[in-house]
Write a protein that holds these residues in place. Structure first.
Motif, PDB file in Angstrom:
ATOM      1  N   VAL A 201       0.821  -1.206   0.000  1.00  0.00           N
ATOM      2  CA  VAL A 201       0.000   0.000   0.000  1.00  0.00           C
ATOM      3  C   VAL A 201       0.855   1.256   0.000  1.00  0.00           C
ATOM      4  O   VAL A 201       0.595   2.222  -0.724  1.00  0.00           O
ATOM      5  N   GLY A 202       1.904   1.269   0.841  1.00  0.00           N
ATOM      6  CA  GLY A 202       2.714   2.463   1.018  1.00  0.00           C
ATOM      7  C   GLY A 202       2.357   3.167   2.310  1.00  0.00           C
ATOM      8  O   GLY A 202       1.954   2.525   3.298  1.00  0.00           O
ATOM      9  N   ALA A 203       2.469   4.487   2.306  1.00  0.00           N
ATOM     10  CA  ALA A 203       2.201   5.271   3.515  1.00  0.00           C
ATOM     11  C   ALA A 203       0.712   5.225   3.857  1.00  0.00           C
ATOM     12  O   ALA A 203      -0.137   5.529   3.025  1.00  0.00           O
ATOM     13  N   CYS A 204       0.403   4.838   5.073  1.00  0.00           N
ATOM     14  CA  CYS A 204      -0.993   4.760   5.501  1.00  0.00           C
ATOM     15  C   CYS A 204      -1.082   5.096   6.986  1.00  0.00           C
ATOM     16  O   CYS A 204      -0.069   5.238   7.671  1.00  0.00           O
ATOM     17  N   VAL A 205      -2.303   5.263   7.453  1.00  0.00           N
ATOM     18  CA  VAL A 205      -2.539   5.445   8.882  1.00  0.00           C
ATOM     19  C   VAL A 205      -3.705   4.543   9.265  1.00  0.00           C
ATOM     20  O   VAL A 205      -4.774   4.589   8.653  1.00  0.00           O
ATOM     21  N   PHE A 206      -3.479   3.687  10.248  1.00  0.00           N
ATOM     22  CA  PHE A 206      -4.530   2.821  10.769  1.00  0.00           C
ATOM     23  C   PHE A 206      -5.283   3.563  11.879  1.00  0.00           C
ATOM     24  O   PHE A 206      -4.683   4.304  12.657  1.00  0.00           O
TER      25      PHE A 206
ATOM     26  N   THR B  15     -12.356   7.716   6.626  1.00  0.00           N
ATOM     27  CA  THR B  15     -11.868   6.399   6.235  1.00  0.00           C
ATOM     28  C   THR B  15     -11.817   6.225   4.727  1.00  0.00           C
ATOM     29  O   THR B  15     -12.829   6.394   4.037  1.00  0.00           O
ATOM     30  N   ASP B  16     -10.629   5.871   4.202  1.00  0.00           N
ATOM     31  CA  ASP B  16     -10.480   5.554   2.780  1.00  0.00           C
ATOM     32  C   ASP B  16     -10.800   4.085   2.520  1.00  0.00           C
ATOM     33  O   ASP B  16     -11.375   3.746   1.490  1.00  0.00           O
ATOM     34  N   VAL B  17     -10.385   3.233   3.438  1.00  0.00           N
ATOM     35  CA  VAL B  17     -10.635   1.789   3.340  1.00  0.00           C
ATOM     36  C   VAL B  17     -11.042   1.290   4.726  1.00  0.00           C
ATOM     37  O   VAL B  17     -10.403   1.654   5.721  1.00  0.00           O
ATOM     38  N   ALA B  18     -12.085   0.460   4.791  1.00  0.00           N
ATOM     39  CA  ALA B  18     -12.572  -0.040   6.079  1.00  0.00           C
ATOM     40  C   ALA B  18     -12.324  -1.543   6.206  1.00  0.00           C
ATOM     41  O   ALA B  18     -12.593  -2.304   5.276  1.00  0.00           O
ATOM     42  N   LEU B  19     -11.801  -1.938   7.361  1.00  0.00           N
ATOM     43  CA  LEU B  19     -11.706  -3.350   7.729  1.00  0.00           C
ATOM     44  C   LEU B  19     -12.837  -3.607   8.719  1.00  0.00           C
ATOM     45  O   LEU B  19     -12.840  -3.064   9.817  1.00  0.00           O
TER      46      LEU B  19
ATOM     47  N   GLU C   3      -3.240  -7.319   0.564  1.00  0.00           N
ATOM     48  CA  GLU C   3      -3.498  -7.227  -0.873  1.00  0.00           C
ATOM     49  C   GLU C   3      -4.852  -6.589  -1.154  1.00  0.00           C
ATOM     50  O   GLU C   3      -4.983  -5.777  -2.083  1.00  0.00           O
ATOM     51  N   ARG C   4      -5.864  -6.933  -0.348  1.00  0.00           N
ATOM     52  CA  ARG C   4      -7.185  -6.349  -0.552  1.00  0.00           C
ATOM     53  C   ARG C   4      -7.171  -4.848  -0.216  1.00  0.00           C
ATOM     54  O   ARG C   4      -7.847  -4.053  -0.854  1.00  0.00           O
ATOM     55  N   ILE C   5      -6.386  -4.473   0.802  1.00  0.00           N
ATOM     56  CA  ILE C   5      -6.268  -3.050   1.135  1.00  0.00           C
ATOM     57  C   ILE C   5      -5.641  -2.301  -0.034  1.00  0.00           C
ATOM     58  O   ILE C   5      -6.118  -1.229  -0.442  1.00  0.00           O
ATOM     59  N   ALA C   6      -4.565  -2.848  -0.591  1.00  0.00           N
ATOM     60  CA  ALA C   6      -3.874  -2.203  -1.708  1.00  0.00           C
ATOM     61  C   ALA C   6      -4.800  -2.036  -2.899  1.00  0.00           C
ATOM     62  O   ALA C   6      -4.816  -0.989  -3.560  1.00  0.00           O
ATOM     63  N   GLU C   7      -5.591  -3.046  -3.167  1.00  0.00           N
ATOM     64  CA  GLU C   7      -6.529  -2.984  -4.290  1.00  0.00           C
ATOM     65  C   GLU C   7      -7.598  -1.920  -4.054  1.00  0.00           C
ATOM     66  O   GLU C   7      -7.938  -1.146  -4.950  1.00  0.00           O
ATOM     67  N   ALA C   8      -8.115  -1.866  -2.839  1.00  0.00           N
ATOM     68  CA  ALA C   8      -9.181  -0.909  -2.518  1.00  0.00           C
ATOM     69  C   ALA C   8      -8.663   0.522  -2.461  1.00  0.00           C
ATOM     70  O   ALA C   8      -9.431   1.468  -2.677  1.00  0.00           O
ATOM     71  N   ALA C   9      -7.384   0.687  -2.156  1.00  0.00           N
ATOM     72  CA  ALA C   9      -6.827   2.031  -1.952  1.00  0.00           C
ATOM     73  C   ALA C   9      -6.427   2.718  -3.249  1.00  0.00           C
ATOM     74  O   ALA C   9      -6.081   3.899  -3.237  1.00  0.00           O
ATOM     75  N   LYS C  10      -6.480   1.993  -4.356  1.00  0.00           N
ATOM     76  CA  LYS C  10      -6.098   2.607  -5.629  1.00  0.00           C
ATOM     77  C   LYS C  10      -7.040   3.745  -5.976  1.00  0.00           C
ATOM     78  O   LYS C  10      -8.250   3.589  -5.956  1.00  0.00           O
TER      79      LYS C  10
END
Length: 393
Positions: free
Chosen positions: A59-64, A91-95, A163-170
């Motif tokens: 993903v790269g730089a992120c903040v949880f 939230t950009d991506v939600a778990l 991998e799912r986070i990276a895909e969703a964050a595009k």
């Protein structure tokens, strides 16, 4: 934040949501490979949102953002759940963690996330201590979603989550501050007044980020204060391709630069970078409809002690009243944004360098639902100086 760190506002914001003791904090620790969040069998250990900046491959730089359980029924439960709900707007991506057969609460929060167009990754935790197959099948059959079965404690199947986070964050498009306006080798002149509001010994974040992007784009960058602008222009063999300044000095800079040079401001550039430039421009055009007594909301992203000549608290209100009479102006900062926007005729927001884009867009959507136009400091100042046709976005 050190000089070399990616600002939090520019990181992908990954929110972790679920019931109490569903393993949210354990998942945060597992994904970052650090013991960041307190993990305990005691119910409700996480009370306030916990932020952790990280570099997450790929993903790269992120903040949880670790949140309180959304089934908290303690004395402070309602306040904690409200704090968790506010995180949805950032939230950009939600778990979203599923922990038991009963899924009503999870589906309620899934709907809230979808309403905000947040990509959701459903996760079933604790596969090491319980049979997760039945719940997994239920989610596939009834919701048509494919959950990821993991054990945060044993740290199994975490690569699938990453991998799912990276895909969703595009992003649908690559957002830039100003690289879309220039080419490699172009001369860009930054006119940066250093008044009382400028932090001693350093530049403000929008200036730093703009300079870095221009250097990455292989532009030739010259930075001057307003009183050195004539000397800077005379030293150049040809006019600068682009001039970026502070919105407050638009007229003074416009009067001095060559007609072929494009002009904009840091605030205008960040209106596009952080929000919806078309909506902000549309909002600015409603300024001419203001009249004495109308309510205007001025919203700042950062919290600071205002000084003499502060743009949001002094100069902008003064300019508004000069143009439109004795307005009823309310000023808020940080996360202090009204839930009820009815009654306001206009919202004027700062450049939002301290917010991520998702949060700014959520405020724009809130304003739209309330029927209140919204614009940005720089664009509003350009409009009031009759310079909308003279600046570039």
């Amino acid at each position: 934040m050190s000089f070399n760190e990616t600002p939090r506002a520019n990181r992908v914001h990954i929110g972790i949501f679920g019931r109490i003791n569903s393993g949210k904090s354990s998942l945060l620790n597992a994904l970052t490979d650090q013991e960041i969040a307190l993990v305990s069998e005691v119910r409700g250990t996480t009370t306030d949102p916990v932020y952790k900046s990280a570099e997450l491959h790929p993903v790269g730089a992120c903040v949880f953002i670790d949140t309180a359980g959304f089934d908290d029924e303690s004395l402070l439960g309602a306040a904690r759940i409200k704090a968790t709900e506010r995180i949805l707007d950032k939230t950009d991506v939600a778990l979203l963690l599923f922990a038991q057969e009963e899924t009503d609460r999870e589906l309620e929060w899934l709907a809230k996330l979808k309403k905000r167009n947040v990509p959701v990754i459903p996760i079933i935790n604790k596969s090491d201590v319980s049979d997760t197959k039945k719940l997994s099948a239920k989610l596939r059959e009834t919701l048509g979603i494919e959950p990821i079965e993991i054990s945060a404690l044993k740290r199994t199947n975490l690569d699938a989550v990453r991998e799912r986070i990276a895909e969703a964050a595009k992003l649908e498009r690559e957002l830039t501050i100003c690289a879309h306006l220039v080419d490699s080798e172009d001369v860009v002149l930054l006119v940066m007044p250093q008044d009382l509001q400028a932090p001693k010994g350093r530049l403000i974040l929008p200036q730093i980020q703009t300079i870095r992007e221009l250097l990455d784009h292989r532009c030739i960058v010259m930075s001057v204060t307003l009183n050195r602008l004539p000397k800077a222009l005379s030293s150049l063999k040809k006019p600068p391709r682009l001039v970026i300044t502070d919105s407050q000095v638009f007229p003074q800079v416009k009067a001095q630069i060559p007609g072929e040079s494009m002009l904009t401001s840091f605030s205008v550039l960040f209106a596009r970078y952080k929000g919806d430039i078309d909506r902000f421009v549309e909002g600015a055009r409603t300024l001419g409809e203001l009249k004495a007594g109308d309510r205007v909301l001025i919203a700042e992203a950062c919290t600071h002690n205002p000084l003499d000549g502060d743009i949001g608290r002094v100069k902008l209100p003064s300019l508004l009243r000069k143009n439109y009479g004795e307005l009823d102006i309310r000023i808020v900062s940080g996360a202090d944004f009204p839930d009820d926007l009815s009654g306001f005729k206009l919202i004027i927001h700062c450049g939002s360098c301290m917010f991520n884009r998702k949060y700014v867009l959520s405020r724009l959507e809130q304003a739209k639902e309330a029927g209140v136009p919204m614009t940005n400091y720089g664009i509003a100042i350009a409009y009031m100086n009759e310079m909308m046709d003279s600046i570039i976005f």
